[in-house]
Design a protein around this motif. Structure first.
Motif, short mmCIF file in Angstrom:
data_model
loop_
_atom_site.label_atom_id
_atom_site.label_comp_id
_atom_site.label_asym_id
_atom_site.label_seq_id
_atom_site.Cartn_x
_atom_site.Cartn_y
_atom_site.Cartn_z
N ASP A 192 0.86 -1.18 0.00
CA ASP A 192 0.00 0.00 0.00
C ASP A 192 0.90 1.23 0.00
N PRO A 193 0.87 2.05 -1.07
CA PRO A 193 1.78 3.19 -1.15
C PRO A 193 1.50 4.27 -0.09
N GLU A 194 0.29 4.30 0.49
CA GLU A 194 -0.05 5.30 1.49
C GLU A 194 0.36 4.86 2.89
N THR A 195 0.01 3.64 3.22
CA THR A 195 0.33 3.15 4.58
C THR A 195 1.65 2.40 4.62
N GLU A 196 2.17 2.04 3.44
CA GLU A 196 3.40 1.26 3.31
C GLU A 196 3.27 -0.13 3.93
N LYS A 219 8.75 5.44 -5.02
CA LYS A 219 7.67 6.35 -4.65
C LYS A 219 6.51 6.37 -5.64
N PRO A 221 3.20 5.80 -7.10
CA PRO A 221 1.95 5.32 -6.46
C PRO A 221 1.37 4.09 -7.15
#
Length: 288
Positions: A192-196, A219, A221
């Protein structure tokens, strides 16, 4: 009385001579220049030519010349036809040879492509066993994630996960394929690119700490799918995880596949490690 007889005799002689001349006239023909009286006797020792013979000879000469001319024309036509056939045959031969060479080149190229897109075929596709799962690699150069998944499904598997207890075994498995230039494979895991956060293929969250390849995680998305790279040198720093766009083709050469195993598994002693006992019920999602 005597004179009368002489005159009668003279007329009779002239009549006989005239008759001889008329009879011999059948054997006399005109000679033209070179003969004072313009006639000759065929029965004479001196040769004599009949005008009809001359005409016949001229006709024969003309006929012979015409025949020779026709023969020459026929030979010329035959020669031209032979030349045309030779050119046509030579052209076809060249085309056939070129076609054969092109087919041979295409077959060679196809064989090369098949080698570069090597897919290991086994009675059982499994190549390494860890816990209750078996793993294999479907190697397809230039395939993106979406295309590669189908090769796992074809053998009743799914995109594989890397857990803490199978990490080293999977790295060894990938190194087996280094001879055909396979160094990186798609996994069934996502990021998940937002929560990693990292998720397995079944969407369960992974709590494992990943060893990222230098420069990763990226990085982008859209780079949500994970890959694993294993350098041929086990001590190389160019080994670890990458996050890539699932449509990427340039950096992977295959996919790791996984499925549950049963008692009829194929055991590869050169690769398989940490083989469980048949009554093992350990959970594979545990951390290393």
């Amino acid at each position: 009385m005597l004179r009368a007889d002489n005159g009668l005799y003279a007329r009779f002689k002239d009549s006989v001579e005239k008759e001889k001349v008329e009879r011999s006239g059948e054997g006399m023909v005109e000679l033209g220049e070179g003969n004072p009286d313009g006639h000759c006797n065929k029965n004479a020792d001196r040769p004599c030519t009949d005008q009809r013979d001359i005409e016949k000879q001229e006709i024969a000469n003309r006929t012979l010349a015409e025949a020779v001319r026709k023969i020459y024309v026929c030979l010329l036509v035959i020669f031209i036809v032979v030349i045309i056939l030779f050119i046509f045959t030579a052209t076809n031969f060249v085309l056939i040879m070129q076609t054969r060479d092109n087919m041979a080149a295409a077959q060679t190229s196809s064989s090369s492509d098949q080698s570069s897109q090597f897919h290991l075929e086994l009675r059982d596709p499994c190549e390494v066993y860890v816990g209750l799962s078996c793993y294999w690699i479907s190697a397809f150069a230039g395939s993106n994630y979406i295309e590669s998944v189908a090769s796992c499904l074809d053998k009743e598997g799914e995109p594989g996960n890397v857990y803490g207890d199978n990490y080293d075994s999977i790295l060894k498995l990938i190194r087996r394929y280094s001879s055909i230039n396979v160094t990186s494979v798609w996994l069934g895991m996502t990021r998940d690119p937002e929560t990693e956060e990292i998720f397995f293929h079944n969407h369960d969250k992974s709590d494992n700490t990943l060893h990222w390849l230098p420069g990763y995680p990226g990085k982008d998305p859209d780079a949500v799918n994970l890959c694993l790279r294993s350098d041929e040198n086990p001590n190389s720093t160019e080994t670890g995880f990458m996050n890539l766009n699932p449509r990427t083709r340039e950096k992977t050469q295959g996919i790791l596949c996984e499925k549950p195993w049963d008692n009829g598994f194929h055991y590869d002693s050169d690769v398989a490690t940490d083989l469980p006992s048949l009554d093992s019920t350990s959970d594979l999602d545990s951390s290393s």
